[in-house]
Design a protein around this motif. Structure first.
Motif, short mmCIF file in Angstrom:
data_model
loop_
_atom_site.label_atom_id
_atom_site.label_comp_id
_atom_site.label_asym_id
_atom_site.label_seq_id
_atom_site.Cartn_x
_atom_site.Cartn_y
_atom_site.Cartn_z
N PHE A 140 0.85 -1.19 0.00
CA PHE A 140 0.00 0.00 0.00
C PHE A 140 0.89 1.25 0.00
N VAL A 141 0.54 2.17 -0.89
CA VAL A 141 1.28 3.42 -0.99
C VAL A 141 0.25 4.56 -0.90
N THR A 142 0.52 5.53 -0.04
CA THR A 142 -0.42 6.65 0.14
C THR A 142 -0.29 7.64 -1.02
N ASN A 143 -1.34 8.42 -1.18
CA ASN A 143 -1.32 9.44 -2.23
C ASN A 143 -0.26 10.50 -1.97
N ALA A 144 -0.05 10.85 -0.71
CA ALA A 144 0.96 11.85 -0.37
C ALA A 144 2.35 11.36 -0.75
N TYR A 145 2.61 10.06 -0.51
CA TYR A 145 3.92 9.51 -0.86
C TYR A 145 4.10 9.48 -2.38
#
Length: 189
Positions: A140-145
């Motif tokens: 899982f990768v956040t939108n901010a990252y």
């Protein structure tokens, strides 16, 4: 022999044959004896002259107020004078800028970006070593990252383009340009 302590200086007393002049008698009104009518007339004339001078002052005051309503605004004038003195000092502080601070801030931001990129690459290498352990798990990768990675990639592209432009426009650092210049010079001698 010397005397110590408080010593008052008196002129030396000379004994003469002349006796000291007698003191004048005290005023009669001090003891209640005297002419009351003269005192009353003097007091009335004094009050009348005082009233006349107060009326003149009042007229002058009104005339000055008609000419300029702020004529007696001493505090306002004083504050205005001090404000004129203080204003240039405040403006100097706000308008003055350091020659080099902007470039230093830009360089600090650039170093911070480079440091973040190096740190991300280091983390990526460490994760690649452990990828075989977590191959069956979801990532899982956040939108901010994702946004941060996109900004880093954009910044790297801009830096590469900037570096290419500098190398192209640089006339002194290229060995090839030096050789071309030397060959041109030798041919035209």
């Amino acid at each position: 022999m010397k005397k110590y302590g408080l010593r008052l200086r008196f002129p030396p007393v000379q004994k003469t044959s002349k006796p000291a002049p007698p003191r004048p008698p005290p005023p009669a009104f001090a003891f209640g004896g005297g002419d009351d009518e003269d005192d009353i007339e003097r007091e009335i004339s004094r009050q009348a002259s005082k009233n006349k001078s107060l009326q003149k002052i009042e007229e002058q005051h009104k005339k000055a107020m008609e000419e300029d309503p702020s004529v007696f605004d001493y505090d306002g004038v004083y504050d205005e004078m001090k404000g004129k003195i203080a204003r240039p000092k405040v403006q100097d502080r706000t308008e003055r800028k350091s020659k080099y601070i902007e470039t230093l801030v830009e360089k600090a931001k650039q170093r911070e970006r480079e440091h973040e990129i190096v740190y991300e690459r280091k983390l990526l290498k460490e994760r690649s070593k452990d990828d075989h352990l977590f191959a069956d798990k979801e990532k899982f990768v956040t939108n901010a990252y994702k946004k941060k990675l996109a900004e880093q990639a954009k910044w790297l592209d801009e830096e590469r383009l900037h570096q290419i432009r500098e190398e192209r426009d640089d006339v002194s650092g290229s060995y090839l340009s030096f050789c071309c210049f030397a060959l041109f010079f030798l041919l035209h001698m």
